[in-house]
Design a protein around this motif. Structure first.
Motif, PDB file in Angstrom:
ATOM      1  N   UNK A 131       0.847  -1.193   0.000  1.00 24.57           N
ATOM      2  CA  UNK A 131       0.000   0.000   0.000  1.00 24.57           C
ATOM      3  C   UNK A 131       0.882   1.244   0.000  1.00 24.57           C
ATOM      4  N   UNK A 132       0.467   2.253  -0.750  1.00 23.45           N
ATOM      5  CA  UNK A 132       1.250   3.490  -0.815  1.00 23.45           C
ATOM      6  C   UNK A 132       0.322   4.702  -0.876  1.00 23.45           C
ATOM      7  N   UNK A 133       0.886   5.862  -0.676  1.00 21.27           N
ATOM      8  CA  UNK A 133       0.098   7.092  -0.673  1.00 21.27           C
ATOM      9  C   UNK A 133       0.392   7.915  -1.923  1.00 21.27           C
ATOM     10  N   UNK A 134      -0.695   8.384  -2.555  1.00 21.62           N
ATOM     11  CA  UNK A 134      -0.562   9.264  -3.719  1.00 21.62           C
ATOM     12  C   UNK A 134      -1.190  10.624  -3.399  1.00 21.62           C
ATOM     13  N   UNK A 135      -1.208  10.961  -2.132  1.00 28.37           N
ATOM     14  CA  UNK A 135      -1.851  12.195  -1.675  1.00 28.37           C
ATOM     15  C   UNK A 135      -1.095  13.439  -2.148  1.00 28.37           C
ATOM     16  N   UNK A 136      -1.844  14.421  -2.625  1.00 27.76           N
ATOM     17  CA  UNK A 136      -1.227  15.697  -2.977  1.00 27.76           C
ATOM     18  C   UNK A 136      -1.392  16.077  -4.439  1.00 27.76           C
ATOM     19  N   UNK A 137      -0.576  17.019  -4.857  1.00 27.79           N
ATOM     20  CA  UNK A 137      -0.563  17.487  -6.238  1.00 27.79           C
ATOM     21  C   UNK A 137       0.565  16.806  -7.007  1.00 27.79           C
ATOM     22  N   UNK A 138       0.251  16.334  -8.174  1.00 27.67           N
ATOM     23  CA  UNK A 138       1.294  15.831  -9.073  1.00 27.67           C
ATOM     24  C   UNK A 138       1.926  17.030  -9.776  1.00 27.67           C
ATOM     25  N   UNK A 139       3.174  16.868 -10.140  1.00 32.06           N
ATOM     26  CA  UNK A 139       3.825  17.903 -10.955  1.00 32.06           C
ATOM     27  C   UNK A 139       3.495  17.631 -12.422  1.00 32.06           C
ATOM     28  N   UNK A 140       3.079  18.652 -13.142  1.00 34.22           N
ATOM     29  CA  UNK A 140       2.686  18.447 -14.547  1.00 34.22           C
ATOM     30  C   UNK A 140       3.301  19.534 -15.439  1.00 34.22           C
ATOM     31  N   UNK A 141       3.864  19.095 -16.543  1.00 32.58           N
ATOM     32  CA  UNK A 141       4.325  20.002 -17.599  1.00 32.58           C
ATOM     33  C   UNK A 141       3.676  19.554 -18.896  1.00 32.58           C
ATOM     34  N   UNK A 142       3.298  20.511 -19.715  1.00 31.27           N
ATOM     35  CA  UNK A 142       2.744  20.176 -21.034  1.00 31.27           C
ATOM     36  C   UNK A 142       3.801  20.521 -22.082  1.00 31.27           C
ATOM     37  N   UNK A 143       4.083  19.539 -22.899  1.00 30.91           N
ATOM     38  CA  UNK A 143       5.084  19.740 -23.949  1.00 30.91           C
ATOM     39  C   UNK A 143       4.381  20.108 -25.244  1.00 30.91           C
ATOM     40  N   UNK A 144       4.852  21.144 -25.876  1.00 28.37           N
ATOM     41  CA  UNK A 144       4.254  21.630 -27.122  1.00 28.37           C
ATOM     42  C   UNK A 144       5.008  21.070 -28.324  1.00 28.37           C
ATOM     43  N   UNK A 145       4.369  21.157 -29.496  1.00 27.38           N
ATOM     44  CA  UNK A 145       5.018  20.616 -30.691  1.00 27.38           C
ATOM     45  C   UNK A 145       6.281  21.376 -31.070  1.00 27.38           C
ATOM     46  N   UNK A 146       6.445  22.573 -30.502  1.00 27.80           N
ATOM     47  CA  UNK A 146       7.692  23.310 -30.772  1.00 27.80           C
ATOM     48  C   UNK A 146       8.809  22.889 -29.809  1.00 27.80           C
ATOM     49  N   UNK A 147       8.557  21.832 -29.052  1.00 31.91           N
ATOM     50  CA  UNK A 147       9.536  21.230 -28.132  1.00 31.91           C
ATOM     51  C   UNK A 147       9.752  22.007 -26.838  1.00 31.91           C
ATOM     52  N   UNK A 148       8.911  22.956 -26.536  1.00 27.36           N
ATOM     53  CA  UNK A 148       8.998  23.660 -25.256  1.00 27.36           C
ATOM     54  C   UNK A 148       8.104  22.954 -24.233  1.00 27.36           C
ATOM     55  N   UNK A 149       8.489  23.069 -22.964  1.00 23.12           N
ATOM     56  CA  UNK A 149       7.678  22.485 -21.886  1.00 23.12           C
ATOM     57  C   UNK A 149       7.172  23.610 -20.993  1.00 23.12           C
ATOM     58  N   UNK A 150       5.901  23.524 -20.636  1.00 23.01           N
ATOM     59  CA  UNK A 150       5.277  24.573 -19.845  1.00 23.01           C
ATOM     60  C   UNK A 150       4.673  23.984 -18.567  1.00 23.01           C
ATOM     61  N   UNK A 151       5.091  24.499 -17.395  1.00 27.03           N
ATOM     62  CA  UNK A 151       4.538  23.979 -16.133  1.00 27.03           C
ATOM     63  C   UNK A 151       3.080  24.374 -15.971  1.00 27.03           C
ATOM     64  N   UNK A 152       2.325  23.461 -15.347  1.00 24.94           N
ATOM     65  CA  UNK A 152       0.900  23.703 -15.099  1.00 24.94           C
ATOM     66  C   UNK A 152       0.724  24.140 -13.646  1.00 24.94           C
ATOM     67  N   UNK A 153      -0.058  25.206 -13.466  1.00 22.09           N
ATOM     68  CA  UNK A 153      -0.273  25.727 -12.122  1.00 22.09           C
ATOM     69  C   UNK A 153      -1.338  24.924 -11.365  1.00 22.09           C
ATOM     70  N   UNK A 154      -1.267  25.021 -10.044  1.00 20.64           N
ATOM     71  CA  UNK A 154      -2.219  24.294  -9.196  1.00 20.64           C
ATOM     72  C   UNK A 154      -3.552  25.050  -9.085  1.00 20.64           C
ATOM     73  N   UNK A 155      -4.623  24.268  -9.099  1.00 19.93           N
ATOM     74  CA  UNK A 155      -5.943  24.854  -8.894  1.00 19.93           C
ATOM     75  C   UNK A 155      -6.213  25.078  -7.414  1.00 19.93           C
ATOM     76  N   UNK A 156      -7.226  25.848  -7.106  1.00 24.28           N
ATOM     77  CA  UNK A 156      -7.585  26.147  -5.724  1.00 24.28           C
ATOM     78  C   UNK A 156      -8.389  24.983  -5.124  1.00 24.28           C
ATOM     79  N   UNK A 157      -7.675  24.040  -4.551  1.00 25.50           N
ATOM     80  CA  UNK A 157      -8.324  22.875  -3.929  1.00 25.50           C
ATOM     81  C   UNK A 157      -7.393  22.284  -2.888  1.00 25.50           C
ATOM     82  N   UNK A 158      -8.008  21.705  -1.861  1.00 28.07           N
ATOM     83  CA  UNK A 158      -7.232  21.061  -0.793  1.00 28.07           C
ATOM     84  C   UNK A 158      -7.010  19.582  -1.125  1.00 28.07           C
TER      85      UNK A 158
END
Length: 229
Positions: A131-158
């Motif tokens: 058993x393990x914990x996945x509690x919290x926010x995952x880190x997410x980046x979206x990669x574009x076709x121009x090969x740049x990566x953009x971090x995704x901001x966290x939404x307002x939620x607990x």
């Protein structure tokens, strides 16, 4: 003649007196020696006898047993402390650790509820043996076709507690506004996901049926994980 006899009698009397005195002296000396001997014997013998008797008698053994039980009690405390430390160590070991990226099967799918809101659900399945914990926010980046990566901001939620037994799944989502104009400037190709409290990432394909993003990648938000139950 009389004088000679008197002198002889006097000499005999003196000799008898001396003999009697000597006898009395010897008797006194013997008595004194006996008294002294018995006193010494009583003192030494009594002391020695008491010491060996105390050590040999059950009473002495009882005292040793008493100190033995104190030692036992000490060992008991030691065992108790060790058990406490053991149970404490087991409790610490029993705490749920965070899920490792290597133990998670991760997938992304379009889950848009309507034509105006875009949503992508990212599912993480615990394929590990514990058993393990996945509690919290995952880190997410979206990669574009121009090969740049953009971090995704966290939404307002607990964050909510998200514990996964082997085979259980957790979900988190990306949310954004749909661009229905056909002129979106975002051309996502991949989603790079780092599970909560992890440093290793996986790269997923952007779902082909997901709607276009209105605005920039900074308008996309990620929400915390939750279980699917």
């Amino acid at each position: 003649m009389k004088t000679t006899r008197l002198t002889a009698l006097a000499a005999i009397a003196v000799a008898a007196s001396l003999s009697l005195t000597a006898c009395n002296g010897d008797d006194s000396a013997d008595a004194s020696a006996k008294g002294s001997g018995s006193s010494s014997s009583s003192s030494d013998g009594g002391s020695s006898s008491a010491g060996s008797d105390d050590a040999a008698k059950p009473g002495g053994g009882g005292a040793e047993a008493g100190s033995g039980s104190e030692a036992g009690s000490g060992q008991g405390k030691g065992t108790k402390d060790e058990a406490g430390a053991g149970s404490s160590s087991k409790t610490g070991g029993g705490k749920t650790t965070f899920c490792k990226t290597a133990d998670l099967a991760i997938d992304a799918a379009d889950a848009a509820p309507d034509e105006t809101e875009g949503r992508i659900n990212i599912t993480m399945i615990n394929r590990g043996s514990t058993t393990c914990s996945a509690t919290g926010f995952a880190g997410v980046d979206i990669k574009d076709e121009d090969n740049t990566s953009n971090p995704v901001e966290r939404g307002q939620a607990q964050p909510r507690i998200t514990t996964l037994k082997p085979g259980d799944a957790a979900v988190f989502n990306l949310s954004y506004t749909n661009d229905t104009s056909g002129k979106s400037l975002a051309s996502p190709t991949n989603i790079i996901v780092t599970p909560p409290n992890e440093t290793h990432s996986v790269t997923l394909d952007w779902p082909t049926d997901a709607s276009d993003i209105k605005g920039a990648y900074t308008d996309v938000q990620v929400y915390p994980t939750h279980t699917t139950n």
